[in-house]
Design an enzyme around this catalytic site. Structure first.
Site, PDB file in Angstrom:
ATOM      1  N   ASP A   1      33.805 101.249   3.514  1.00 32.06           N
ATOM      2  CA  ASP A   1      32.948 102.509   3.536  1.00 32.06           C
ATOM      3  C   ASP A   1      33.614 104.011   4.173  1.00 32.06           C
ATOM      4  O   ASP A   1      34.766 103.571   4.642  1.00 32.06           O
ATOM      5  CB  ASP A   1      31.932 102.370   4.754  1.00 32.06           C
ATOM      6  CG  ASP A   1      30.543 102.627   4.379  1.00 32.06           C
ATOM      7  OD1 ASP A   1      30.467 103.930   4.167  1.00 32.06           O
ATOM      8  OD2 ASP A   1      29.565 101.984   4.447  1.00 32.06           O
TER       9      ASP A   1
ATOM     10  N   GLU B   1      26.985 107.671  -2.026  1.00 34.62           N
ATOM     11  CA  GLU B   1      25.663 107.626  -1.643  1.00 34.62           C
ATOM     12  C   GLU B   1      25.122 108.961  -1.618  1.00 34.62           C
ATOM     13  O   GLU B   1      25.820 109.983  -1.027  1.00 34.62           O
ATOM     14  CB  GLU B   1      25.538 107.001  -0.050  1.00 34.62           C
ATOM     15  CG  GLU B   1      24.283 106.759   0.433  1.00 34.62           C
ATOM     16  CD  GLU B   1      23.907 107.003   1.849  1.00 34.62           C
ATOM     17  OE1 GLU B   1      23.284 106.336   2.360  1.00 34.62           O
ATOM     18  OE2 GLU B   1      24.887 107.467   2.543  1.00 34.62           O
TER      19      GLU B   1
ATOM     20  N   ASP C   1      29.841 107.437   2.040  1.00 31.95           N
ATOM     21  CA  ASP C   1      28.614 107.897   2.773  1.00 31.95           C
ATOM     22  C   ASP C   1      28.322 109.358   2.488  1.00 31.95           C
ATOM     23  O   ASP C   1      29.077 110.205   2.756  1.00 31.95           O
ATOM     24  CB  ASP C   1      28.882 107.754   4.359  1.00 31.95           C
ATOM     25  CG  ASP C   1      27.867 107.773   5.174  1.00 31.95           C
ATOM     26  OD1 ASP C   1      27.044 106.587   5.281  1.00 31.95           O
ATOM     27  OD2 ASP C   1      27.526 108.607   6.032  1.00 31.95           O
TER      28      ASP C   1
ATOM     29  N   HIS D   1      21.377  98.338   4.712  1.00 36.89           N
ATOM     30  CA  HIS D   1      21.198  98.349   6.078  1.00 36.89           C
ATOM     31  C   HIS D   1      20.511  99.649   6.610  1.00 36.89           C
ATOM     32  O   HIS D   1      20.327  99.815   7.667  1.00 36.89           O
ATOM     33  CB  HIS D   1      22.647  98.647   6.818  1.00 36.89           C
ATOM     34  CG  HIS D   1      23.334  99.843   6.350  1.00 36.89           C
ATOM     35  ND1 HIS D   1      23.755 100.088   4.710  1.00 36.89           N
ATOM     36  CD2 HIS D   1      23.663 100.890   6.896  1.00 36.89           C
ATOM     37  CE1 HIS D   1      24.118 101.352   4.964  1.00 36.89           C
ATOM     38  NE2 HIS D   1      24.201 101.767   6.185  1.00 36.89           N
ATOM     39  N   ASP D   2      19.905 100.464   5.486  1.00 34.56           N
ATOM     40  CA  ASP D   2      19.023 101.527   6.091  1.00 34.56           C
ATOM     41  C   ASP D   2      17.722 101.428   5.656  1.00 34.56           C
ATOM     42  O   ASP D   2      16.766 102.261   5.821  1.00 34.56           O
ATOM     43  CB  ASP D   2      19.626 102.808   5.345  1.00 34.56           C
ATOM     44  CG  ASP D   2      20.918 103.276   5.773  1.00 34.56           C
ATOM     45  OD1 ASP D   2      21.361 102.759   7.012  1.00 34.56           O
ATOM     46  OD2 ASP D   2      21.809 103.787   5.177  1.00 34.56           O
TER      47      ASP D   2
HETATM   48  C1  NOJ Z   1      24.240 106.813   5.584  1.00 37.27           C
HETATM   49  C2  NOJ Z   1      24.434 105.563   6.217  1.00 37.27           C
HETATM   50  O1  NOJ Z   1      24.098 104.510   5.234  1.00 37.27           O
HETATM   51  C3  NOJ Z   1      23.595 105.339   7.399  1.00 37.27           C
HETATM   52  O2  NOJ Z   1      23.605 103.871   8.004  1.00 37.27           O
HETATM   53  C4  NOJ Z   1      24.124 106.134   8.523  1.00 37.27           C
HETATM   54  O3  NOJ Z   1      23.304 106.452   9.649  1.00 37.27           O
HETATM   55  C5  NOJ Z   1      24.192 107.749   7.928  1.00 37.27           C
HETATM   56  N1  NOJ Z   1      24.671 107.838   6.498  1.00 37.27           N
HETATM   57  C6  NOJ Z   1      25.336 108.625   8.549  1.00 37.27           C
HETATM   58  O4  NOJ Z   1      26.475 108.099   8.447  1.00 37.27           O
END
Ligand code: NOJ
Length: 561
Positions: A105, A255, A206, A328-329
């Site tokens: 990541d 992302e 990210d 994970h989000d």
């Molecule tokens: C996206 C990540 O997937 C998430 O888990 C994180 O809280 C935010 N970006 C900030 O880095």
């Protein structure tokens, strides 16, 4: 078949499947209740047997863990919670020995406020690193603009030492780097090069579209940053400085919340030298209301099909899709889109079939291969996620009923996907010998790897393994042209994939009711390649039944799974 792919050898990642590990919740080897590198090493055979090609590790760098590692204080070391650099090298070697790749990541929109760069930057207005972050004077004794943080409250915090605000699109402990400063870009690129030299196989980046912010936005009235125009320059510069000359073996995925399909075609067009693919958010935002992600709207299959089909078409001739229903989000996909009680096996395998048969690179989130469900949390004390806790405090503070907010969180919170992977029916689901950092799901005695893998023709793991096998074996799965059928049908998900004389017909019944197929849809469908019911009737789909047929003009086109 697209001209681009017809004339060039398709990239290896068109046939690949990626598996995401959220290390704190994967497997604990040292008995402190937190997953670690030793735990991952111990489970590599699980992943090799599943057949995945690439492992993506959520952040394992040194971090105060304000956002579970997405707040990095040292990009070049491993957090002691997870292990050491030596152990990382061992892990990397063991991944490679099994023929898999490892992706890190990359969190460079922001650092931790404890990163030495920020510690220096905040120390005085004339520190050489001042301009590495985004500092602005107060406007009328307030924040420079009205941007809000993704984790509640303003996106600006006042630093009393120097009397200026710094920008943080996430928590106050995650200050945004200033990508307009070439020194910042240089430092990030050098760090990336060192990881590649160490042997890692690429990056998941990210919120990478957030790195570009224009000055007019920063001082203007906009409610949220849009994507600054320099984003393409930054990514092309990154490609020149980091990936050029070695990119064919690597994989890069950015992302990008809010990205449109038109933008994505630019980010991922092969000739543009930016990224291999992006994570888009359109399909996972369809059940959020305008009031925000915690205000849950009912699921609408027609909207989902329409959205994903637009992306399939939009990136057909240039660019590439990444495919995901969870990470994970996001909530657990079987709880969000399926029926995680009565039809858990069927709906988990249907979701996998629909996703993996689209054109693009599929991502499996840890635990989805055994149909793990939402967390079943009932009290605020069980939650650990900064986004969920801040949201609860904010809205309950403003008068919302705690029980109502908890109900919304039970569906939507990121912690739903962050409970420990359930390995066995034993204590703490075999995840740890200690008290785990977050509660194990109360269904672990029945939903776990050991039980699933022994479930014969009702093993979700085995179904995923066969699906991955099909992608590896048949070029039509990786590259075939996509066409949506019955777009307005409220329960039927049907599409074809075509490559030369090879055609797949994918059928899924996204409901708890038996479904009779529309007349003519499945005439002369070919042979069944894979499905989640042991017996089937051609004209009917049982609840959550998924079936893939193959019709091939080539001789010897036998079922492979
Ligand atoms: C996206 C990540 O997937 C998430 O888990 C994180 O809280 C935010 N970006 C900030 O880095």
């Amino acid at each position: 078949m697209t001209t681009e792919l017809a004339t060039e050898t398709p990239a290896w990642w068109t046939r690949a499947v990626v598996y995401q590990i959220y290390p704190r919740s994967f497997a604990d080897s040292n008995g402190d209740g937190i997953g670690d590198l030793g735990g991952i090493r111990a489970k590599l055979d699980h992943l090799a047997e599943l057949g995945v090609d690439v492992i993506w590790l959520s952040p394992i760098y040194r971090s105060p863990q304000a956002d579970n590692g997405y707040d990095i204080s040292d990009y070049e070391d491993i957090d002691p919670l997870f292990g050491t650099l030596a152990e990382f090298d061992q892990l990397l070697a063991e991944v490679h020995e099994r023929g898999m790749k490892l992706v890190m990541d990359l969190v460079v929109n922001h650092t931790s406020d404890e990163h030495p760069w920020f510690v220096e930057s905040r120390s005085s207005r004339d520190n050489p690193k001042r301009d590495w972050y985004i500092w602005r004077d107060p406007v009328d004794a307030h924040e420079p603009n009205g941007w809000t943080s993704a984790f509640s409250g303003p996106a600006w915090s006042l630093d009393t030492t120097t009397g200026q605000y710094y920008l943080h699109l996430f928590a106050a402990k995650q200050p945004d780097l200033n990508w307009q400063n070439p020194e910042v870009r240089g430092a990030v690129f050098a760090m990336m090069n060192r990881w590649l030299d160490r042997g890692v196989d690429g990056f998941r980046m990210d919120v990478i579209n957030f790195i570009a912010k224009t000055e007019s936005e920063l001082v203007g009235e906009s409610v949220h940053p849009s994507m600054g125009a320099q984003i393409h320059d930054y990514l092309q510069e990154m490609h020149r400085e980091v990936f050029a000359g070695r990119d064919t073996e690597l994989i890069t995925v950015g992302e990008m919340p809010g990205v449109t399909v038109e933008d994505a075609a630019l980010f991922t067009g092969a000739e543009r030298n930016e990224l291999d693919m992006v994570f888009q958010f359109e399909h996972v935002g369809l059940d959020h209301s305008d009031a925000g992600k915690f205000d849950n709207l009912p699921f609408d299959l027609v909207a989902l099909k329409t959205s994903l089909a637009r992306w399939q078409t939009g990136l057909a001739s240039s660019g590439w899709n990444s495919l995901y229903f969870g990470n994970h989000d996001q909530p657990r996909s079987v709880s969000r889109f399926g029926d995680d009680r009565r039809y858990r096996y069927e709906s988990a395998t249907l979701l996998a079939t629909i996703l993996h048969l689209h054109r693009g690179t599929p991502y499996i989130y840890q635990g989805d291969e055994i149909g793990m469900t939402n967390a079943n949390f009932e009290s605020i004390e069980q939650y650990k996620d900064i986004e969920s806790l801040n949201h609860f405090a904010e809205v309950v503070g403003a008068g919302a009923e705690p029980a109502t907010v908890l109900e919304q969180m039970a569906f939507r919170s990121r912690d739903n996907a962050r409970t420990p992977v359930q390995w066995t029916p034993g204590p703490h689901a075999g995840f740890t010998t200690a008290e785990p950092w977050i509660h194990v799901n109360s269904n672990a005695s029945t939903i776990n790897v050991q039980t699933d893998r022994a479930a014969g023709d009702r093993s979700i793991f085995d179904f995923y393994r066969r699906l991955i096998g099909v992608r590896h074996e048949l070029p039509v799965v990786a590259l075939g042209e996509f066409a949506l059928l019955e777009p307005e049908h409220p329960a039927l998900y049907a599409f074809t994939r075509t490559l030369g004389g090879d055609r797949l017909l994918v059928l899924g019944n996204w409901s708890n009711e038996r479904l009779r197929l529309p007349e003519g849809l499945a005439d002369d469908p070919g042979t069944r390649l894979i499905g989640n019911y042991p017996e089937w009737h051609e004209a009917v789909l049982e609840p959550w039944e998924a079936r893939v047929y193959r019709r091939s003009e080539r001789a010897g086109a036998e079922p492979v799974a």
